[in-house]
Design a protein around this motif. Structure first.
Motif, mmCIF file in Angstrom:
data_model
loop_
_atom_site.group_PDB
_atom_site.id
_atom_site.type_symbol
_atom_site.label_atom_id
_atom_site.label_comp_id
_atom_site.label_asym_id
_atom_site.label_seq_id
_atom_site.Cartn_x
_atom_site.Cartn_y
_atom_site.Cartn_z
ATOM 1 N N LEU A 109 1.051 -1.272 0.012
ATOM 2 C CA LEU A 109 -0.226 0.298 -0.377
ATOM 3 C C LEU A 109 1.276 1.180 0.022
ATOM 4 O O LEU A 109 1.965 1.458 0.825
ATOM 5 N N VAL A 111 0.995 5.014 0.448
ATOM 6 C CA VAL A 111 0.658 6.247 0.813
ATOM 7 C C VAL A 111 1.440 7.862 0.811
ATOM 8 O O VAL A 111 2.451 8.081 0.305
ATOM 9 N N VAL A 126 3.365 4.570 7.711
ATOM 10 C CA VAL A 126 3.950 3.304 7.412
ATOM 11 C C VAL A 126 3.842 1.948 8.676
ATOM 12 O O VAL A 126 2.740 1.512 7.850
ATOM 13 N N ALA A 129 -0.218 1.696 8.365
ATOM 14 C CA ALA A 129 -0.673 1.367 7.329
ATOM 15 C C ALA A 129 -1.041 0.032 7.385
ATOM 16 O O ALA A 129 -1.966 -0.402 6.928
ATOM 17 N N GLU A 130 0.474 -0.431 8.197
ATOM 18 C CA GLU A 130 0.217 -2.138 7.713
ATOM 19 C C GLU A 130 -0.457 -2.395 8.769
ATOM 20 O O GLU A 130 -0.420 -2.451 10.160
ATOM 21 N N VAL A 143 -2.995 -5.475 5.280
ATOM 22 C CA VAL A 143 -1.424 -4.551 4.033
ATOM 23 C C VAL A 143 -0.766 -4.952 4.860
ATOM 24 O O VAL A 143 -0.595 -4.747 6.219
ATOM 25 N N ARG A 145 2.835 -4.669 4.033
ATOM 26 C CA ARG A 145 4.115 -3.694 3.827
ATOM 27 C C ARG A 145 2.908 -2.092 2.823
ATOM 28 O O ARG A 145 2.120 -2.136 2.491
ATOM 29 N N ALA A 146 3.295 -1.076 3.861
ATOM 30 C CA ALA A 146 3.100 -0.118 3.331
ATOM 31 C C ALA A 146 4.419 0.665 2.939
ATOM 32 O O ALA A 146 5.257 1.059 2.873
#
Length: 342
Positions: A109, A111, A126, A129-130, A143, A145-146
């Motif tokens: 993902l 961002v 990060v 988001a993960e 998710v 990995r970000a």
């Protein structure tokens, strides 16, 4: 095949990648507004379900989505500054975007962040988001990995892809100007690498301009006027507002409002230094059209490179960059496997 997606949570609008089918990248968006609620209220009201989702956040919910204006309370606080990404509203907007993607697992993902906060906040974003996210209506999205990038870098990737000049840009200096709702961002790059000392953002976006005009209208009519969307449309279409059923011109307020653009462009010029070195000047963002005249005056010898669908230029570039990274990593893995067999 790895699933790559991208989200750009802006102060005004949240953009995301809805679907990818070969070279076709379909984008979606909704206002960056999250309404706190103690239960899932999206089923309430006449006329059927709103096109929103109630994202669970602990014991409560935040409603987000395309129809969020139907759920908003009359009085709302405005989220500002670098603290935005630490709020539950921000996480709810991100999770709402994940909901509308209709996927259960995302391998990467991508961002974005405003340039001014990028260095300090990218690791935190990060981490945010993960992991596994509850996105509403009993659904979860994982998710794995970000990757966080500076928002205007996405526009450069989009421009390079649209024009087929990715190899050429790798050896050039570029300036990307992103006119957003609340911030005016710019990045200087050498190839695709960010020159952090010549990249920044200031709190001088379209919203600042709209609020100045709203203030002057309120003074003129003797009543509070806060219909910022109507002012925005009037500026873009170069037409009067409608007040009390009659046309109302905002031309006399434009010079005062446009000081926002002058301040933003002046701040950029004071930091980037000489402009002769730029091979490309890319203009993007939802406010690009309104600021264009003042940017052109500041950079008269450059051609301003504009993008189709500037609202989605950043998030589409995030998607392309993410896909490129996954493909490159897959290629490296394949080479490593060949080396191991020798």
């Amino acid at each position: 095949m790895s699933i790559v997606r991208a989200i750009d949570v802006g102060y005004g609008i949240t953009k995301y990648i809805r679907r990818v089918d070969g070279d076709c990248i379909e984008c979606g968006s909704f206002l960056s507004m999250a309404e706190f609620c103690s239960s899932d209220t999206t089923m309430q009201g006449l006329g059927g379900r709103r096109d929103t989702v109630a994202v669970p956040m602990g014991p409560h919910f935040y409603e987000v989505g395309p129809d969020i204006e139907l759920a908003l309370e009359p009085w709302r606080s405005t989220l500002k500054g670098e603290d935005f990404i630490t709020t539950p509203e921000y996480l709810a907007l991100m999770r709402g975007a994940l909901y509308y993607m209709n996927v259960e697992v995302i391998d990467l993902l991508v961002v974005g962040l405003p340039v001014a906060y990028f260095a300090d906040k990218k690791d935190s974003l990060v981490k945010l988001a993960e992991g596994e996210h509850s996105v509403g209506r009993g659904r979860k999205v994982l998710v794995k990995r970000a990757l966080a990038v500076a928002q205007p870098q996405g526009a450069l990737v989009t421009y390079a892809a649209q024009q087929g000049v990715l190899d050429q840009i790798q050896h050039q200096d570029s300036l990307i100007i992103d006119v957003g709702t609340r911030t005016f961002d710019w990045v200087s790059t050498r190839g695709m690498r960010l020159l952090i000392r010549k990249s920044h953002s200031v709190d001088r976006g379209i919203n600042n301009m709209l609020r100045i005009i709203a203030r002057e209208i309120s003074r003129d009519i003797g009543a509070d006027y806060q219909h910022l969307d109507a002012i925005d449309l009037a500026l873009r279409k170069e037409r009067p507002l409608t007040l009390y059923g009659k046309p109302y011109s905002i031309e006399k307020f434009k010079p005062l409002a446009m000081t926002v653009a002058h301040q933003a462009v002046g701040a950029m010029l004071s930091q980037i230094g000489d402009t002769q070195r730029f091979d490309n000047v890319v203009l993007t963002g939802g406010g690009a059209q309104i600021f264009k005249k003042y940017i052109k005056e500041a950079l008269p010898r450059h051609s301003l490179l504009e993008l189709a669908e500037p609202l989605y230029a950043n998030v589409r570039g995030f998607q392309l960059a993410g896909q490129g990274r996954v493909e490159a990593e897959a290629g490296l893995d394949a080479v490593a496997q060949v080396e191991q067999r020798r």
